[in-house]
Design a protein around this motif. Structure first.
Motif, PDB file in Angstrom:
ATOM      1  N   ARG A   1      11.418  -1.252   0.642  1.00 26.70           N
ATOM      2  CA  ARG A   1      12.826  -1.418   0.263  1.00 26.70           C
ATOM      3  C   ARG A   1      13.603  -0.109   0.371  1.00 26.70           C
ATOM      4  O   ARG A   1      14.782  -0.052   0.000  1.00 26.70           O
ATOM      5  CB  ARG A   1      12.911  -1.944  -1.171  1.00 26.70           C
ATOM      6  CG  ARG A   1      12.061  -3.175  -1.430  1.00 26.70           C
ATOM      7  CD  ARG A   1      12.043  -3.543  -2.900  1.00 26.70           C
ATOM      8  NE  ARG A   1      13.275  -4.145  -3.343  1.00 26.70           N
ATOM      9  CZ  ARG A   1      13.574  -4.367  -4.622  1.00 26.70           C
ATOM     10  NH1 ARG A   1      12.727  -4.011  -5.561  1.00 26.70           N
ATOM     11  NH2 ARG A   1      14.710  -4.927  -4.957  1.00 26.70           N
ATOM     12  N   CYS A   2      12.955   0.935   0.863  1.00 32.99           N
ATOM     13  CA  CYS A   2      13.548   2.272   0.864  1.00 32.99           C
ATOM     14  C   CYS A   2      14.164   2.584   2.234  1.00 32.99           C
ATOM     15  O   CYS A   2      13.492   2.493   3.267  1.00 32.99           O
ATOM     16  CB  CYS A   2      12.493   3.309   0.509  1.00 32.99           C
ATOM     17  SG  CYS A   2      13.129   5.016   0.452  1.00 32.99           S
ATOM     18  N   ALA A   3      15.421   2.986   2.231  1.00 31.31           N
ATOM     19  CA  ALA A   3      16.106   3.317   3.482  1.00 31.31           C
ATOM     20  C   ALA A   3      15.636   4.643   4.063  1.00 31.31           C
ATOM     21  O   ALA A   3      15.910   4.934   5.225  1.00 31.31           O
ATOM     22  CB  ALA A   3      17.618   3.370   3.227  1.00 31.31           C
ATOM     23  N   ARG A   4      14.909   5.426   3.286  1.00 32.92           N
ATOM     24  CA  ARG A   4      14.465   6.755   3.744  1.00 32.92           C
ATOM     25  C   ARG A   4      12.947   6.823   3.909  1.00 32.92           C
ATOM     26  O   ARG A   4      12.367   7.902   3.957  1.00 32.92           O
ATOM     27  CB  ARG A   4      14.940   7.813   2.750  1.00 32.92           C
ATOM     28  CG  ARG A   4      16.446   7.780   2.519  1.00 32.92           C
ATOM     29  CD  ARG A   4      16.868   8.692   1.383  1.00 32.92           C
ATOM     30  NE  ARG A   4      16.736  10.089   1.747  1.00 32.92           N
ATOM     31  CZ  ARG A   4      17.007  11.095   0.904  1.00 32.92           C
ATOM     32  NH1 ARG A   4      17.395  10.821  -0.341  1.00 32.92           N
ATOM     33  NH2 ARG A   4      16.868  12.341   1.299  1.00 32.92           N
TER      34      ARG A   4
ATOM     35  N   ALA B   1      -3.095   9.328  -3.705  1.00 31.30           N
ATOM     36  CA  ALA B   1      -4.140   8.530  -3.056  1.00 31.30           C
ATOM     37  C   ALA B   1      -3.688   8.247  -1.634  1.00 31.30           C
ATOM     38  O   ALA B   1      -2.490   8.328  -1.309  1.00 31.30           O
ATOM     39  CB  ALA B   1      -4.373   7.225  -3.803  1.00 31.30           C
ATOM     40  N   CYS B   2      -4.644   7.916  -0.751  1.00 33.33           N
ATOM     41  CA  CYS B   2      -4.315   7.608   0.628  1.00 33.33           C
ATOM     42  C   CYS B   2      -5.266   6.569   1.176  1.00 33.33           C
ATOM     43  O   CYS B   2      -6.481   6.643   0.932  1.00 33.33           O
ATOM     44  CB  CYS B   2      -4.357   8.879   1.482  1.00 33.33           C
ATOM     45  SG  CYS B   2      -3.374   8.769   2.993  1.00 33.33           S
TER      46      CYS B   2
ATOM     47  N   LYS C   1       4.118   7.676   6.631  1.00 36.46           N
ATOM     48  CA  LYS C   1       3.039   7.903   5.665  1.00 36.46           C
ATOM     49  C   LYS C   1       3.291   7.207   4.328  1.00 36.46           C
ATOM     50  O   LYS C   1       2.363   6.999   3.545  1.00 36.46           O
ATOM     51  CB  LYS C   1       2.823   9.391   5.434  1.00 36.46           C
ATOM     52  CG  LYS C   1       4.021  10.133   4.872  1.00 36.46           C
ATOM     53  CD  LYS C   1       3.704  11.618   4.774  1.00 36.46           C
ATOM     54  CE  LYS C   1       4.949  12.422   4.399  1.00 36.46           C
ATOM     55  NZ  LYS C   1       4.668  13.860   4.390  1.00 36.46           N
ATOM     56  N   CYS C   2       4.540   6.815   4.079  1.00 36.51           N
ATOM     57  CA  CYS C   2       4.842   6.135   2.819  1.00 36.51           C
ATOM     58  C   CYS C   2       4.112   4.802   2.715  1.00 36.51           C
ATOM     59  O   CYS C   2       3.843   4.318   1.618  1.00 36.51           O
ATOM     60  CB  CYS C   2       6.344   5.916   2.677  1.00 36.51           C
ATOM     61  SG  CYS C   2       7.326   7.425   2.599  1.00 36.51           S
TER      62      CYS C   2
ATOM     63  N   ARG D   1       0.840  -1.193   0.000  1.00 37.19           N
ATOM     64  CA  ARG D   1       0.000   0.000   0.000  1.00 37.19           C
ATOM     65  C   ARG D   1       0.879   1.248   0.000  1.00 37.19           C
ATOM     66  O   ARG D   1       2.055   1.196   0.340  1.00 37.19           O
ATOM     67  CB  ARG D   1      -0.907   0.016   1.232  1.00 37.19           C
ATOM     68  CG  ARG D   1      -1.971  -1.066   1.209  1.00 37.19           C
ATOM     69  CD  ARG D   1      -3.144  -0.731   2.123  1.00 37.19           C
ATOM     70  NE  ARG D   1      -2.735  -0.399   3.485  1.00 37.19           N
ATOM     71  CZ  ARG D   1      -3.578   0.004   4.431  1.00 37.19           C
ATOM     72  NH1 ARG D   1      -4.862   0.128   4.141  1.00 37.19           N
ATOM     73  NH2 ARG D   1      -3.146   0.268   5.639  1.00 37.19           N
ATOM     74  N   GLY D   2       0.260   2.372  -0.364  1.00 36.72           N
ATOM     75  CA  GLY D   2       1.014   3.619  -0.388  1.00 36.72           C
ATOM     76  C   GLY D   2       2.042   3.619  -1.495  1.00 36.72           C
ATOM     77  O   GLY D   2       1.793   3.163  -2.614  1.00 36.72           O
TER      78      GLY D   2
END
Length: 332
Positions: free
Chosen positions: A294-297, A329-330, A301-302, A287-288
């Motif tokens: 996989r993101c280090a940052r 979208a959320c 909310k992501c 989702r999101g």
């Protein structure tokens, strides 16, 4: 670039889903191969489309040609909505849009001679008499670096590089404006790749062609493209002029892709930051922001909201909350 040049193809909200069947015909899930893509392709440019295998690059190209029909969205070629055309109305449109397939072996009919393969489109569209078609085939074979007297041979008598040249000649036969290059050199040896890429660039200049160049090879895309779009699990996550994208990548996924690309200088030091986490299943994308596992940052909310594709200036667009709070979208 898209602000200054005439737009040839405009995609808005394009979505293409595939139903996956399990045992006994049971529905196992839905793959969102293309998940809400907005994209412009300008006349005379080469737009590179990059991303990992399975991200939806080839499917997006097939949607433009209407080889796959999207469930939602619009594909406007000049002023014509391709998706609204009937099968009969699509016939003249087919002549304007052609494709070079990835596999130079399976994309050619082994029962047809090279002359028949290249001239098939001329026959289908009833263009010219037999002699005119033969002359056009000979002309095209010469243009792509083949001998016209080879027209009576069959595909198995040619090497992989020669077969791909046959595919290029076939794509040129109807004088198209747009050619979808679907990983046209990935199955070829490196030395042959360079020859085919240079051929495509020469033909583009001579015939004023527009390319959508699909590839996972970042060095090839950098060489041939004017702009580059980066795709991840069905979505465009970054779009920019090639100099801007390679010199100043903004999305964390783009940064990792470029850092992972091999460089010819063995002494060059690069940040070899690896992707964290497992590659999500396209049957159940996160989702999101699809990249957040996989993101280090990644931020909280992501995992809930999808960032909008935000313009950073000069046509450089990125889909990431590091640059904008704007939502696409959320799902809290």
């Amino acid at each position: 670039m898209s602000d200054n040049k005439e737009i040839l193809v405009q995609l808005r909200g394009v979505r293409k889903h595939f139903t996956v069947k399990a045992d006994m015909g049971r529905e196992a899930g839905v793959v969102k191969a293309v998940d809400g893509v907005d994209l412009n392709i300008c006349k005379g440019e080469t737009l590179g489309l990059v991303g990992e295998s399975g991200c939806g690059k080839s499917t997006l190209g097939r949607c433009i040609l209407r080889l796959d029909r999207p469930e939602e969205g619009s594909v406007v070629y000049e002023k014509t909505d391709v998706l609204s055309l009937t099968r009969k109305e699509m016939i003249p449109m087919r002549a304007k849009m052609q494709i070079i397939f990835q596999d130079p072996y399976s994309s050619l009919n082994p029962r047809m001679t090279v002359g028949q393969i290249i001239g098939e489109g001329l026959t289908i569209h009833n263009i010219g008499e037999k002699k005119e078609r033969r002359d056009k085939v000979a002309y095209l074979m010469d243009k792509v670096g083949l001998r016209p007297e080879q027209a009576m041979r069959y595909p198995h008598e040619f090497s992989g590089g020669q077969r791909q040249r046959i595919g290029v000649a076939r794509a040129l036969a109807l004088n198209p404006e747009l050619i979808i290059c679907d990983e046209p050199v990935s199955a070829l040896d490196v030395s042959i790749q360079a020859q085919v890429i240079n051929l495509l660039m020469d033909l583009q200049e001579e015939f004023n062609l527009t390319y959508l160049f699909v590839s996972h090879d970042l060095s090839v895309v950098k060489h041939i493209s004017d702009r580059v779009a980066v795709m991840y699990l069905g979505r465009i996550v970054e779009l920019a002029d090639k100099r801007e994208l390679y010199g100043n990548p903004s999305h964390p996924y783009t940064q990792v892709l470029l850092n992972a690309a091999p460089v010819p200088d063995v002494d060059a030091k690069k940040d070899r930051t690896a992707l964290t986490g497992e590659l999500p299943s396209p049957l159940a994308p996160p989702r999101g922001c699809h990249f957040h596992p996989r993101c280090a940052r990644a931020m909280d909310k992501c995992s809930q909201c999808t960032p909008a594709l935000t313009d950073l200036g000069n046509g450089h667009k990125v889909r990431c909350f590091l640059y904008s709070e704007e939502l696409d979208a959320c799902n809290p």
